[in-house]
Design an enzyme around this catalytic site. Structure first.
Site, short mmCIF file in Angstrom:
data_model
loop_
_atom_site.label_atom_id
_atom_site.label_comp_id
_atom_site.label_asym_id
_atom_site.label_seq_id
_atom_site.Cartn_x
_atom_site.Cartn_y
_atom_site.Cartn_z
N TYR A 170 44.25 40.10 46.88
CA TYR A 170 43.16 41.09 46.82
C TYR A 170 42.87 41.51 48.25
CZ TYR A 170 42.55 39.66 41.97
OH TYR A 170 42.75 39.41 40.63
N ASN A 179 39.24 31.29 35.38
CA ASN A 179 38.38 32.03 36.32
C ASN A 179 37.90 33.33 35.68
OD1 ASN A 179 37.47 31.31 39.03
ND2 ASN A 179 37.99 33.43 39.53
N ALA A 180 38.50 34.47 36.04
CA ALA A 180 38.32 35.71 35.27
C ALA A 180 36.88 36.21 35.14
CB ALA A 180 38.94 35.56 33.88
N GLU A 181 35.98 35.68 35.98
CA GLU A 181 34.58 36.13 35.90
C GLU A 181 34.00 35.89 34.50
OE1 GLU A 181 36.49 36.82 38.90
OE2 GLU A 181 36.89 38.69 37.85
N TYR A 210 44.54 36.75 29.63
CA TYR A 210 43.98 35.41 29.59
C TYR A 210 43.47 35.16 28.19
CZ TYR A 210 43.19 35.00 34.75
OH TYR A 210 43.30 34.89 36.09
N TYR A 270 35.33 46.99 36.52
CA TYR A 270 36.28 46.58 37.55
C TYR A 270 36.75 47.75 38.42
CZ TYR A 270 38.83 42.65 39.42
OH TYR A 270 39.25 41.63 40.23
N GLU A 327 48.66 38.80 40.16
CA GLU A 327 47.43 39.60 40.18
C GLU A 327 47.41 40.33 41.50
OE1 GLU A 327 43.82 37.32 39.74
OE2 GLU A 327 44.73 36.08 38.20
N GLU A 345 45.65 30.17 39.43
CA GLU A 345 45.34 30.08 40.86
C GLU A 345 45.12 28.64 41.28
OE1 GLU A 345 42.41 32.91 42.18
OE2 GLU A 345 44.05 34.29 42.63
#
Ligand code: IPT
Length: 961
Positions: A257, A138-140, A94, A361, A295, A198
């Protein structure tokens, strides 16, 4: 742990043909000229089975890596080499808009934020890239990558609304130009491009999915020169933007996930969590594109007050990979990407409020995935094999086992698992299957053992197979005249119809057998395979699919093998060891090898009678001397002068906007007091309210927003009113403080220091949660007209015109010491007090700022991770009565951690080499914010080292800082 578990869950099997198999395999095979699917270029093409690079089919096996979470460009090659060493050939990345455009209209991608070194490192390591620049990621990341100024965009984010379009244009244009140059068509590593992220579900209030939006965005990227295929990644397979829809991408894909983010229960595999309908959905949604998982779960994020990444790593461990990844290969996934093999840090406030400084992670850099990736890379027949349905009792003698066949033109593959997928039973079963798996001209008719890899050297083929402990396995090779044991014993040989059959019980001792003259089968157990590496001897920058079997070496080593070269009879390996390690070239690799080096040092080698070459690399434990932080001399300055009567906030921003530009939030105060309105988006905020008392004031109610785990403290003049200490789940707090007696006619100032944990993400277009403000969102001064209070605000100095160009727009918060730049190396400290450091503490609520410096002289040739560790005798008891304080740790100017004593869970803050100067002076600053009347004292702070790794990457780091 749990042997039954290890034994029985899944094996990817290669066994005797059942004639019904073809009938099970769904649609007939169609052959489509890949070039037809490549309107803009002919290097990256695809058909319904796989990608092609330069006309050659490839398996894309990759993982996500965020260079912005490791702000040391010289370390990116290290990560790429480690990912590549797993047998992966790809990385997705990203880019975070918020780090590139702190101020609308001024994009910058320099220093640690530059992309060219990242692309160069990927190319050097021979890794393909999938570019995912968003704009939403997104990606935290704070705001899901959206910069704070988007709070002032009135319309819906991630829609065709004009002001969002306007606001995103500069970023899109600037980042795309950079990525476009790195496409494979220009000699770069980028082979696929993902617009958006997403884009799966949206609010009812907007058009969703909005074809105008996606088509417009794709057109922007195309107009800016993106010619590689577009991909998408819906969060679950719902068909949005698939081919045939109004806004189709080129290659449709999805994310998954399946075990979620429940790190609190690391052994909980809920019933039915394994996907079983994906192939059917794919045939409905996108039958003409390869199966792509953009992902797939490779770890989990962990929130403030969470359980710590060790538990996430346990949840998403090798057993998870064996069962779930193989299930993905059962649906014929040929573009497979894991989120994520390397996490990094949310340094400098770049994280979202749902996470702390570590973004570890629970990521695996070496593990079970290496076994599968290597197998798939040497199994080109997998790419076109047709996935069949899940069957039970058809290929096996028991319904307790489910088999998914993949039927090829010649070669078949079979994925087996427990029918009750989370069963821990040991289930015995027989399989009736046939594989016809080619290993350099030999035909493996079937094998119940899994194949790790195979290579061909001259006329010799070497195959490495493995099984779980004590499993019985059988393997047959067509048209061969029998086998002999050349190392170890216990393999039974037989011959039927000209096929040589080997049968053995898996044990921890290696067996090597020869079949016919030239086929060597190396039989291992799974645990031993983990220390084997497949490494290419092709020139730097070569890709896996370029390699012929003969240019790869199979190396039994230890910790890591990075690179290999063969020239004039010498094998030169580079790699890392953590103990004295025997290194063996399995199969010998090449004839006429007469010397062998490791990290440039010549080794004494031996060659056994079958040509396997062996040498021992001595591990020399270095002396590691680290400073004792508690005995260093520290300097101290108060970092909350704002509460002193003498302090003037004249230069601060007037918080006087009567109309908010952020229309997402209802304004309840006479003027807007939240930070985003005035350009303050990160770290911490200070809001000051001036009023002249009338003597009737009794209490102050404050309603403050900061994001999960945030805290705030309030003062009237120098009198401390109290704090919200923070709790993991609370993003907004309401507290009423009793005021002291205020004297009528006297001027007073309220000072409110609040933490900013990052903006929320914006996952659902139409909800605009990213616009949730940070700072004071409501107040009541009992006995006083609220409108009579005049407010000032500050965050980081300059706000969107941030000062800190090296560390970027998010690194600095609003505390006084940060506004002065005192977190940057060598501030003018001569008037500061001498101190014993943060363990000396502060004696009342407020903020203290401690600095020190020390030299490091770390041994060269070693990779020794260093971490700052805060003592916390009560860690993990989130929400309990633990002294409330929070620290920021600055290392050479980079904020590398926020430690919250009363919430946790993170106590250990790794700081990479390159941020820490391993061979010179380091400047460390710690802010200590005490949120209790008695002040705060850090229990302990240490610099500690992790595992000592003797590394082959030392040359590269000579100039590291
Ligand atoms: C998916 C995102 O695409 C990715 O950016 C990251 O946030 C990841 O999850 C979780 O780490 S979002 C999906 C879980 C709904």
């Amino acid at each position: 742990m749990k042997l039954g578990h290890l034994f029985s869950k899944v094996a990817l099997l290669l066994l005797p043909l059942h004639t019904d198999a073809l009938a099970l395999s769904g649609k007939p095979h169609q052959f489509i000229v890949p070039e037809k699917r490549a309107p803009l270029q002919n290097i990256i093409t695809w058909d319904e089975d796989s990608l092609f690079v330069h006309g050659k089919r490839i398996m894309f096996y990759g993982g996500e890596f965020h260079p912005f979470r490791l702000p040391v460009p010289s370390l990116w090659l290290d990560v790429f080499q480690k990912i590549k060493a797993l047998g992966y050939n790809g990385v997705s990345f990203y880019s975070a808009w918020t780090l590139h455009e702190g101020k609308q209209g001024s994009f910058s991608a320099e220093g640690v934020f530059a992309w060219e070194p990242f692309f160069d490192a990927a190319k050097k390591a021979g890794v393909y890239l999938i570019a995912r620049p968003g704009p939403y990621i997104n990606a935290e990341v704070s705001g899901g990558g959206f910069p704070g100024f988007l709070q002032r965009v009135r319309s819906n984010l991630r829609t065709p609304d004009e002001d969002y379009q306007e606001a995103s244009r500069n970023y899109i244009e600037s980042i795309t130009r950079i990525i476009a140059k790195a496409q494979i068509t220009n000699g770069g590593p980028v082979i696929l491009f993902q617009p958006e992220n997403e884009y799966t579900l949206g609010a009812d209030s907007i058009v969703f999915p909005d074809a105008d939006y996606m088509n417009g965005l794709m057109q922007q990227f195309r107009d800016l020169g993106i010619v590689v295929p577009f991909i998408n990644n819906v969060a679950f397979p719902n068909g949005v933007n698939a081919p045939g829809t109004d806004a189709p991408v080129d290659i449709y894909g999805h994310d998954a996930y399946p075990l979620g983010f429940d790190c609190a229960n690391p052994s909980r595999w809920p019933d039915n969590a394994i996907p079983t309908n994906w192939r059917d959905l794919h045939m409905e949604q996108s039958p003409n594109t390869p199966y792509m998982l953009v992902e797939f779960q490779g770890g989990a994020f962990d929130p403030w007050g969470g359980n710590g990444f060790e538990k996430c790593a346990a949840l998403l461990n090798h057993e998870f990979e064996r069962v779930f990844y193989k299930n993905n290969f059962g649906v014929g996934c040929t573009i497979f990407n894991v989120y994520m093999p390397f996490g990094g840090s949310n340094w400098g406030n770049l994280g979202h409020p749902g996470g702390y400084s570590s973004y570890d992670y629970g990521a695996v850099i070496t593990d079970e995935a290496k076994l599968m990736a290597n197998f798939l890379q040497v199994s080109p027949a997998y790419l076109t094999a047709e996935p069949g349905r899940n069957t039970s009792g058809l290929y096996t003698d028991t319904n307790a086992i489910t088999v998914t066949p993949l039927i090829g033109n010649k070669t078949n593959f079979y994925v087996t698992r427990q029918t009750r997928y989370n069963s821990l039973d040991s289930t015995s079963y027989k399989l009736r299957l046939q594989t016809n798996y080619d290993v350099g001209g030999f035909n493996v008719l079937y094998s119940s053992a899994e194949i790790f890899t195979w290579k061909k050297y001259g006329s010799r083929t070497v195959v490495v197979v493995y099984g779980g402990p004590n499993e019985l396995h059988e393997l047959a090779v067509s048209n061969t005249s029998g086998g002999t044991a050349v190392e170890g014993s216990g393999v039974k040989f037989s011959n039927r119809n000209g096929n040589t059959i080997l049968n053995w019980e898996t044990g921890s001792t290696r067996r090597v057998v020869r079949v016919g003259q030239d086929l060597y089968i190396v039989i291992l157990d799974r645990n031993s395979v983990y220390s084997h590496w497949v490494v290419s001897t092709l020139p730097e920058g070569s890709y896996t699919h370029d390699s012929t079997a003969s240019s790869d070496l199979i190396v039994k080593a230890g910790y890591l093998i990075r690179t290999a070269e063969i020239s004039s009879g010498t094998i030169a390996l580079t790699g890392d060891i953590n103990a004295t390690t025997e290194i063996e070239i399995i199969g010998g690799g090449h004839e006429n090898i007469n010397s062998f080096t490791f990290n440039g040092e010549k080794l004494q080698h031996t060659k056994d009678r079958i040509g396997f070459i062996k040498a021992t690399v001595p591990f020399k434990a270095p002396e590691v001397k680290l400073p004792d932080l508690s005995s260093l001399s520290w300097k101290y300055t108060d970092s909350l002068p704002e509460i002193r009567n003498s302090y003037s906030d004249a230069a601060w921003t007037d918080a006087d906007h009567a109309e908010p530009s952020n229309t997402y939030w209802n304004l309840t105060t006479p003027t807007v007091l939240w930070g985003g309105e005035y350009g303050y988006h990160t770290g911490s905020l200070i809001t000051r309210g001036h009023f002249t008392a009338n003597g009737d004031e009794s209490s102050l109610l404050l309603n403050v927003s900061g994001g999960s785990a945030f805290g705030f403290s309030a003062w009237v003049n120098e009198t401390y009113l109290g704090s919200w200490p923070g709790y993991d789940l609370y993003s907004i707090a309401n507290i009423t403080f009793t005021l002291p007696n205020l004297i009528s006619g006297k001027k007073y100032v309220l000072t409110i220091l609040s933490d900013h944990m990052g903006y929320f993400g914006n996952w659902f277009p139409g909800y605009n949660e990213m616009k949730t403000p940070r700072g004071v969102i409501g107040y009541e001064l009992q006995g006083h007209d609220a409108a009579d209070v005049k407010w000032k605000i500050t965050g980081n100095l300059g706000g969107e015109n941030f000062k800190d160009r090296v560390q970027g727009p998010l690194n600095e918060g609003g505390m006084w010491a940060e506004r002065q730049g005192y977190h940057l190396p060598s501030p003018p400290m001569k008037d500061w007090e001498d101190s014993k450091g943060p363990t000396a503490g502060i004696s009342k609520a407020g903020v203290g700022f401690f600095t020190t410096s020390f030299n490091l002289d770390m041994p060269k040739g070693y990779d020794i991770p260093l971490s700052f560790v805060f003592a916390n005798s009560t860690s993990g008891t989130s929400g309990s009565a633990v002294l409330a304080y929070r620290c920021q740790l600055f290392v050479n100017g980079y904020q590398f951690g926020e430690y919250i004593n009363n919430i946790g869970p993170q106590t250990s803050f790794p700081v990479p080499e390159g941020i820490l100067n391993y061979h010179g002076t380091n400047f460390v600053a710690v802010s200590l914010w005490g949120l209790e009347a008695e002040g705060a004292r850090v229990e302990g702070l240490k610099l500690v080292h992790g595992p000592i790794i003797q590394t082959g990457s030392w040359e590269r780091r000579e100039d590291a800082y």
